[in-house]
Write an enzyme that holds these catalytic residues in place. Sequence first.
Site, PDB file in Angstrom:
ATOM      1  N   CYS A 107       0.903  -1.435  -0.154  1.00 24.69           N
ATOM      2  CA  CYS A 107      -0.067   0.124  -0.028  1.00 24.69           C
ATOM      3  C   CYS A 107       0.805   1.187   0.036  1.00 24.69           C
ATOM      4  O   CYS A 107       1.463   1.466   1.037  1.00 24.69           O
ATOM      5  CB  CYS A 107      -1.007   0.033   1.236  1.00 24.69           C
ATOM      6  SG  CYS A 107      -2.225   1.563   1.296  1.00 24.69           S
ATOM      7  N   CYS A 115      -0.447   3.979  -7.102  1.00 28.51           N
ATOM      8  CA  CYS A 115      -1.680   3.320  -5.984  1.00 28.51           C
ATOM      9  C   CYS A 115      -1.566   1.973  -6.557  1.00 28.51           C
ATOM     10  O   CYS A 115      -1.977   1.603  -7.721  1.00 28.51           O
ATOM     11  CB  CYS A 115      -2.971   4.050  -6.174  1.00 28.51           C
ATOM     12  SG  CYS A 115      -4.270   3.109  -4.995  1.00 28.51           S
TER      13      CYS A 115
END
Length: 247
Positions: free
Chosen positions: A79, A197
């Site tokens: 992440c 992302c």
Amino acid sequence: MSSYRVGLLVPSSNTTMETEVPEVLRRVADATGDRFTFHANRMRMKTVSESELAAMNAYADRAAGELADAAVDVMAYACLVAIMSQGRGAHRDIEKRLTATSAEAGAAVDVVSSAGALVAGLHHMGARKVSLVTPYLKPLTARVVDYIEAEGIEVQDAISLEVDDNIAVGRLDENQLPHIASRLDTRGADAVVLSACVQMPSLGAIPATEAALELPVVTAATATSWQLLSALGAYAPVPGAGALFKG
């Protein structure tokens, strides 16, 4: 031919890293004959907000210890914004911390991160200036830009898609990314970060974006894949996975 166990620490709402990273490594397996299996542990996060990201980071030690029980050969904290939102250079501290946590659990394993992998990948490519696309709200994108620039890479331009629901991010249409990226100011840029992302789908859009912009393209997911393979000593160039996999 070698066999490797790859561990992924992912947000509970992530639906993309467990498809894109295995796909890149499947292509490498086809090229080399190596075999990769994937083992994930999830950390609670549904909304991409600073409070939920911080809570997820606090849970990461337990998740890493649990994943270490599977005797993985390498582990990725998958992440990017969870780390970059914590401030400049945070990937170094978190990677070191989770490596120690895994060792305490009985598994001496390299722990990499998507945040560190993107920075390392851009430096590996020799990119000094980039433009990028994120799904985040503008304040979080600003944190990502600041983080990358603190690592010595100028960000020429950034587009924020302003989606904070992480499930919704995973449902974004990657076929729109070449058009979205075409709106970036890429004057003087050495590369484009098509998805800063790991949750925003992007792998299938890389070839079309590279062709349209005539620039090297990297994503958080391809950088993570490259870093995992590098840690294993199993890297191989493969088609369709962007600049880091051109050899």
